[in-house]
Write a protein that holds these residues in place. Sequence first.
Motif, PDB file in Angstrom:
ATOM      1  N   TRP A  43       0.833  -1.203   0.000  1.00 42.74           N
ATOM      2  CA  TRP A  43       0.000   0.000   0.000  1.00 42.74           C
ATOM      3  C   TRP A  43       0.867   1.253   0.000  1.00 42.74           C
ATOM      4  O   TRP A  43       0.478   2.278  -0.549  1.00 42.74           O
ATOM      5  N   THR A  44       2.063   1.180   0.594  1.00 43.70           N
ATOM      6  CA  THR A  44       2.943   2.352   0.620  1.00 43.70           C
ATOM      7  C   THR A  44       3.444   2.720  -0.776  1.00 43.70           C
ATOM      8  O   THR A  44       3.871   3.853  -0.993  1.00 43.70           O
ATOM      9  N   ASP A  45       3.402   1.780  -1.702  1.00 39.14           N
ATOM     10  CA  ASP A  45       3.818   2.039  -3.087  1.00 39.14           C
ATOM     11  C   ASP A  45       2.628   2.239  -4.016  1.00 39.14           C
ATOM     12  O   ASP A  45       2.797   2.357  -5.226  1.00 39.14           O
ATOM     13  N   THR A  46       1.421   2.253  -3.452  1.00 37.14           N
ATOM     14  CA  THR A  46       0.206   2.352  -4.256  1.00 37.14           C
ATOM     15  C   THR A  46      -0.452   3.701  -4.009  1.00 37.14           C
ATOM     16  O   THR A  46      -1.059   3.930  -2.965  1.00 37.14           O
ATOM     17  N   HIS A  47      -0.302   4.606  -4.946  1.00 36.71           N
ATOM     18  CA  HIS A  47      -0.787   5.984  -4.814  1.00 36.71           C
ATOM     19  C   HIS A  47      -2.066   6.124  -5.626  1.00 36.71           C
ATOM     20  O   HIS A  47      -2.033   6.448  -6.811  1.00 36.71           O
ATOM     21  N   ASP A  49      -4.560   8.275  -5.283  1.00 38.57           N
ATOM     22  CA  ASP A  49      -5.047   9.624  -5.582  1.00 38.57           C
ATOM     23  C   ASP A  49      -4.613  10.095  -6.960  1.00 38.57           C
ATOM     24  O   ASP A  49      -5.357  10.785  -7.644  1.00 38.57           O
ATOM     25  N   ASP A  50      -3.412   9.710  -7.365  1.00 49.37           N
ATOM     26  CA  ASP A  50      -2.970  10.071  -8.723  1.00 49.37           C
ATOM     27  C   ASP A  50      -2.995   8.872  -9.668  1.00 49.37           C
ATOM     28  O   ASP A  50      -2.604   8.984 -10.828  1.00 49.37           O
ATOM     29  N   ARG A  52      -1.267   6.070  -9.886  1.00 50.70           N
ATOM     30  CA  ARG A  52       0.017   5.651 -10.424  1.00 50.70           C
ATOM     31  C   ARG A  52       0.819   4.873  -9.375  1.00 50.70           C
ATOM     32  O   ARG A  52       1.731   5.423  -8.767  1.00 50.70           O
ATOM     33  N   PRO A  53       0.521   3.583  -9.187  1.00 52.45           N
ATOM     34  CA  PRO A  53       1.317   2.791  -8.242  1.00 52.45           C
ATOM     35  C   PRO A  53       2.700   2.458  -8.814  1.00 52.45           C
ATOM     36  O   PRO A  53       2.878   2.378 -10.029  1.00 52.45           O
ATOM     37  N   THR A  54       3.628   2.286  -7.904  1.00 48.77           N
ATOM     38  CA  THR A  54       4.984   1.898  -8.277  1.00 48.77           C
ATOM     39  C   THR A  54       5.158   0.414  -7.977  1.00 48.77           C
ATOM     40  O   THR A  54       4.888  -0.034  -6.862  1.00 48.77           O
ATOM     41  N   THR A  79       6.505   2.473 -12.679  1.00 46.91           N
ATOM     42  CA  THR A  79       5.261   3.090 -12.263  1.00 46.91           C
ATOM     43  C   THR A  79       4.260   2.863 -13.381  1.00 46.91           C
ATOM     44  O   THR A  79       4.585   3.032 -14.550  1.00 46.91           O
ATOM     45  N   LYS A  91      -9.534   1.019  -4.149  1.00 45.10           N
ATOM     46  CA  LYS A  91      -9.981   1.850  -3.024  1.00 45.10           C
ATOM     47  C   LYS A  91     -10.956   1.097  -2.128  1.00 45.10           C
ATOM     48  O   LYS A  91     -11.025   1.358  -0.927  1.00 45.10           O
TER      49      LYS A  91
END
Length: 107
Positions: A43-47, A49-50, A52-54, A79, A91
């Motif tokens: 989850w720390t690499d999964t953004h 809001d934008d 674009r997960p890494t 990414t 989400k």
Amino acid sequence: MMVWTPEHTGRFLDHVAEHRLYALWHLIAFRGLRRGEACGQRWTDTHLDDGRPTVAKQLVVDGWEVYEDDPKTDAGARTIALDSDTVRALKRHPAQQGNAREEWGSA
């Protein structure tokens, strides 16, 4: 070797829409992550809001052991862009994880 058509994939995803792993299968089907990459996605690499997960880690099976490792190649660390349906599925997933934790207790 049999490959799923888009129709097969859609039917499968419709069938598992309420399954606790739906977000994982959706991510693999629509964004092309390898199984180990999707299972190792943090989850720390999964953004979301934008959108674009890494992809920074993957889970690897060696015999009976599972361990976390870097992607196989430098190109594997990347990414990716998410479509709105995948963002929605991801989400919803933390709430599903919380419900499962409550249901399973200490199991």
